[in-house]
Design a protein around this motif. Structure first.
Motif, PDB file in Angstrom:
ATOM      1  N   ASP A 159       0.809  -1.148  -0.076  1.00 50.02           N
ATOM      2  CA  ASP A 159      -0.045   0.004  -0.124  1.00 50.02           C
ATOM      3  C   ASP A 159       0.967   1.202  -0.110  1.00 50.02           C
ATOM      4  OD1 ASP A 159      -2.311   1.618  -0.088  1.00 50.02           O
ATOM      5  OD2 ASP A 159      -3.087   0.749   1.721  1.00 50.02           O
ATOM      6  N   SER A 189      -5.872   5.488   0.376  1.00 48.31           N
ATOM      7  CA  SER A 189      -4.977   4.203  -0.131  1.00 48.31           C
ATOM      8  C   SER A 189      -4.978   3.899  -1.320  1.00 48.31           C
ATOM      9  CB  SER A 189      -5.728   3.256   0.897  1.00 48.31           C
ATOM     10  OG  SER A 189      -5.491   2.007   0.817  1.00 48.31           O
ATOM     11  N   ALA A 216      -4.036   0.948  -2.198  1.00 49.32           N
ATOM     12  CA  ALA A 216      -4.690  -0.415  -2.076  1.00 49.32           C
ATOM     13  C   ALA A 216      -5.957  -0.461  -2.279  1.00 49.32           C
ATOM     14  CB  ALA A 216      -4.040  -1.158  -1.263  1.00 49.32           C
ATOM     15  N   ASP A 217      -6.676   0.429  -1.252  1.00 46.22           N
ATOM     16  CA  ASP A 217      -8.131   0.478  -1.294  1.00 46.22           C
ATOM     17  C   ASP A 217      -8.687   0.812  -2.784  1.00 46.22           C
ATOM     18  OD1 ASP A 217      -8.164  -0.233   1.471  1.00 46.22           O
ATOM     19  OD2 ASP A 217      -8.778   2.093   1.985  1.00 46.22           O
ATOM     20  N   LYS A 218      -7.822   1.753  -3.494  1.00 41.15           N
ATOM     21  CA  LYS A 218      -8.615   2.288  -4.641  1.00 41.15           C
ATOM     22  C   LYS A 218      -8.052   1.045  -6.040  1.00 41.15           C
ATOM     23  CE  LYS A 218     -10.433   5.671  -3.232  1.00 41.15           C
ATOM     24  NZ  LYS A 218     -11.777   5.903  -3.082  1.00 41.15           N
TER      25      LYS A 218
END
Length: 105
Positions: free
Chosen positions: A87, A98, A100-102
């Motif tokens: 991330d 983030s 990673a979240d996206k």
């Protein structure tokens, strides 16, 4: 007044935090990030996973083109030595972003 800073979170195979390290502190508009120093410490700590973290003093949570390129450079360099970057977080007074979240890491 806030200044840019760039941190690395070093984790082991079990995702346990081994160390948090301020890789650089800079000026109002940017800071210098040396990927070699980040990877050197990963080897010393026997880390397997890295999380990149930096702030945006402006408060913006939108990654810049420079942020995107730096993330890719870190990922490619880490991959060659069997480390993974899971991330990249951008933090500000307004919250966080983030990669990673996206789904962009």
């Amino acid at each position: 007044m806030f200044y840019f800073s760039f941190w690395i979170l070093y984790l082991n195979q079990a995702s346990k935090l081994l160390e948090k390290y301020c890789l650089s502190k800079g000026g109002i508009t940017q800071t210098v990030v040396d990927i070699r120093l980040a990877l050197k410490l990963a080897f010393e700590l026997n880390a397997t996973t890295l999380i990149l973290v930096h702030n945006h003093p402006s408060g913006s949570l939108i990654p810049s083109e420079r942020d995107m390129k730096l993330t890719q450079k870190f990922k490619h360099a880490a991959k060659y030595v069997d480390l993974s970057v899971v991330d990249h977080l951008i933090v500000s007074e307004k919250g966080y972003f983030s990669f990673a979240d996206k789904g962009i890491i």
